[in-house]
Design an enzyme around this catalytic site. Structure first.
Site, mmCIF file in Angstrom:
data_model
loop_
_atom_site.group_PDB
_atom_site.id
_atom_site.type_symbol
_atom_site.label_atom_id
_atom_site.label_comp_id
_atom_site.label_asym_id
_atom_site.label_seq_id
_atom_site.Cartn_x
_atom_site.Cartn_y
_atom_site.Cartn_z
ATOM 1 N N GLU A 27 36.840 38.352 40.423
ATOM 2 C CA GLU A 27 38.213 37.910 40.172
ATOM 3 C C GLU A 27 39.104 39.130 39.973
ATOM 4 O O GLU A 27 38.658 40.156 39.458
ATOM 5 C CB GLU A 27 38.252 37.020 38.914
ATOM 6 N N ASN A 176 41.327 25.724 40.996
ATOM 7 C CA ASN A 176 40.341 26.213 40.028
ATOM 8 C C ASN A 176 40.699 25.667 38.656
ATOM 9 O O ASN A 176 41.864 25.776 38.234
ATOM 10 C CB ASN A 176 40.369 27.752 39.983
ATOM 11 N N GLU A 177 39.730 25.109 37.980
ATOM 12 C CA GLU A 177 39.958 24.564 36.630
ATOM 13 C C GLU A 177 41.320 23.863 36.569
ATOM 14 O O GLU A 177 42.155 24.136 35.697
ATOM 15 C CB GLU A 177 39.836 25.666 35.561
ATOM 16 N N TYR A 252 29.777 28.443 30.593
ATOM 17 C CA TYR A 252 29.658 29.723 29.890
ATOM 18 C C TYR A 252 28.886 29.516 28.596
ATOM 19 O O TYR A 252 29.118 28.539 27.883
ATOM 20 C CB TYR A 252 31.057 30.275 29.576
ATOM 21 N N GLU A 304 31.078 29.306 38.297
ATOM 22 C CA GLU A 304 31.214 30.317 37.239
ATOM 23 C C GLU A 304 30.151 29.994 36.206
ATOM 24 O O GLU A 304 30.097 28.872 35.699
ATOM 25 C CB GLU A 304 32.608 30.270 36.586
ATOM 26 N N GLN A 362 31.050 37.886 35.775
ATOM 27 C CA GLN A 362 31.603 38.282 37.053
ATOM 28 C C GLN A 362 30.827 39.490 37.552
ATOM 29 O O GLN A 362 29.989 40.007 36.836
ATOM 30 C CB GLN A 362 33.090 38.584 36.908
HETATM 31 O O1 AHR Z 1 35.908 34.094 34.483
HETATM 32 C C1 AHR Z 1 37.032 34.147 33.668
HETATM 33 C C2 AHR Z 1 37.829 32.844 33.697
HETATM 34 O O2 AHR Z 1 37.057 31.816 33.163
HETATM 35 C C3 AHR Z 1 38.227 32.344 35.051
HETATM 36 O O3 AHR Z 1 39.402 32.936 35.513
HETATM 37 C C4 AHR Z 1 38.447 30.890 34.822
HETATM 38 O O4 AHR Z 1 38.176 30.106 35.942
HETATM 39 C C5 AHR Z 1 37.502 30.574 33.657
HETATM 40 O O5 AHR Z 1 38.147 29.904 32.652
#
Ligand code: AHR
Length: 507
Positions: A27, A176-177, A252, A304, A362
């Site tokens: 990103e 995205n999101e 995450y 992600e 990332q």
């Molecule tokens: O990876 C960091 C961020 O996490 C990304 O930009 C977003 O898609 C997610 O919330």
């Protein structure tokens, strides 16, 4: 030390481990793209190829990187692709925005540069389209620009910018999101938008694989996000569900306390969070199966995933208290994170029949990066080595592993776990000893008829061990002794370690 016995079930294949499960994510955030990957074609101090750092390229080529998602993340919903084509000196400088950061963005890394990076890495590109601040026409044009073989003005423009042949980008994210940073849509609103975008994109390139925005559920740390997003989105699409090829979720791990100074309890909390990734994938698969009734295949795109420590986020558990005052989205990466990665990958292999792609967040410098840079210096993180150990599984057939355990963790589960796969090169087994401080002796059975064995071990004197510019090889793989044990094999694993054993066919 009690023995653990692993039995590989070679006659019950789960499915193919698509190389797409080993994807990465770049990103325009912090020092990931600019500085980490891209230094520009005018850079004199740092060796580069076509503007991409040679040291980073070399490390990533060896990993490998079969799939790369770009340019965001949240950044994607502000990105206008036309800003990043044409002569670099005439590209506009925009406000680069993602995750609360605002930077000058000179757009020197644009479509052609990114696709050149993919070529250099041997990676399949995955472009994340802008729904939040873009338009259906803008995204359709980007698709035409990249993929059209018809001699349109856009295709001529691509040729004039150096690429006469279509790029043939298959994977396209539609937002995205979108339930959050991508526009705060509700599920029904997003479904209607997705339907419009996807219909038009399919006209431009019927072979494009379209990724819709889903939501990982349950999602305890996000307030105000609509419950049952996936269910409502799929229901609203009704007969148009066929427009969707993949449903994206993000996961995450945020439950492990501090990045390096964690307790034993926090160590296990992170490993449990990593293991929970599989349950989230399974739950998503159930929702998809309910909606499609098996009549249309929608893969899960975990585009992600990874650990996000509190020092690098102002939100979620301990984020408010521990986040650094200047947020860069950079964080330490320890042996614990490597073990957690192995745990998640076990789940990916078990779910390879429903999980169609995954992107670790990332790739360089940001979040769970595999490579870190500091000026001209570069080093590999423990997570890099954990992924590299999994190389023999890419494209192979996943096999179930039965575990008769010796030592248990506090929750009664086995300290040792494993994933196995079979390919023309033989059988590969990646083993994890999750125990904080106890070694494990492991017997590998069910592999009669296999011959030569070799092994690689990733271990460290502490689960908190990390690599750095001064100590780049504190956590690095070493050869592992694999001995014969009757019809099987035996290995000894130190605490908090992972290893891959490759068994070749024939005696
Ligand atoms: O990876 C960091 C961020 O996490 C990304 O930009 C977003 O898609 C997610 O919330």
């Amino acid at each position: 030390m009690q023995d653990t016995m692993l039995t590989i079930r070679t006659n019950s294949p789960i499915g193919t481990i698509s190389p797409r499960l080993y994807g990465h994510f770049a990103e325009h955030l912090g020092r990931c793209c600019y500085e980490g990957l891209w230094v520009g074609t005018r850079e004199r101090e740092i060796p580069h190829q076509d503007g991409f750092r040679s040291d980073v390229l070399q490390a990533l080529q060896a990993l490998p990187v079969p799939l790369l998602r770009w340019p965001g993340g949240c950044y994607a919903d502000h990105y206008h692709w036309r800003d990043g084509i044409g002569p670099a000196e005439s590209r506009p400088v925009r406000l680069g925005m993602s995750c609360g950061l605002q930077v000058e963005d000179d757009n020197s890394l644009g479509t052609h540069e990114f696709l050149q990076l993919c070529k250099l890495l041997g990676a399949e590109p995955y472009l994340a389209g802008n729904m939040g601040s873009g338009s259906v026409q803008e995204l359709s044009d980007w698709l035409e620009y990249c993929n059209s073989a018809v001699r349109t003005t856009l295709a001529w423009e691509r040729a004039a910018n150096g690429s006469p042949e279509p790029f043939g980008v298959k994977l396209w994210g539609v937002g995205n999101e979108s339930w959050g940073c991508g526009g705060n849509y509700d599920a029904v609103q997003y479904a209607k938008e997705f339907r419009r975008y996807a219909t038009m994109l399919r006209h431009v390139d019927p072979t494009a694989e379209l990724v819709a925005v889903g939501l990982e559920e349950p999602r305890p740390f996000a307030k105000g996000i609509e419950a049952e997003w996936n269910h409502k989105l799929l229901a609203e699409l009704g007969p148009h569900i066929k427009l969707m090829d993949h449903l994206a979720i993000h996961y995450y791990w945020v439950l492990g306390g501090p990045e390096t100074d964690f307790s034993e309890e926090e160590y296990y909390a992170l490993l449990d969070d990593a293991a929970a990734t599989e349950a989230v994938v399974r739950h998503t698969a159930e929702v998809i199966a309910d909606a499609t009734g098996g009549r249309h295949r929608i893969g899960i795109a975990l585009d992600e995933w990874g650990v996000w420590h509190p020092e690098a986020r102002p939100w979620g558990p301990r984020g408010a208290a521990e986040c650094r005052s200047v947020i860069t989205y950079e964080q330490a990466n320890t042996m614990r994170d490597a073990v957690a990665t192995g745990i998640a990958l076990e789940g990916f292999h078990r779910q390879c029949h429903v999980l169609t792609l995954a992107n670790l967040a990332q790739i360089v410098n940001v979040l769970q990066a595999v490579v870190m840079t500091d000026g001209p210096q570069m080093w590999l993180t423990p997570t890099y080595h954990a992924l590299r150990l999994h190389q023999p599984h890419l494209g192979a057939t996943a096999l179930p592993v039965d575990i008769a355990h010796g030592s248990s963790l506090a929750n009664g589960s086995s300290a040792v776990s494993a994933t196995a796969s079979q390919s023309n090169n033989g059988i590969a087994v990646t083993l994890i000893n999750r125990h904080w401080d106890q070694p494990a002796s492991v017997q590998i059975a069910g592999v009669d008829g296999m011959g030569t064995a070799s092994g690689q071990l990733l271990a460290a004197d502490s689960p908190r061990a990390t690599n750095s510019v001064d100590e780049p090889n504190r956590v690095a793989p070493v050869p592992l002794n694999v001995s014969r044990d009757g019809a099987g094999y035996r290995v000894e694993l130190p605490p908090h370690s992972l290893a891959t054993v490759v068994l070749q066919a024939g005696r």
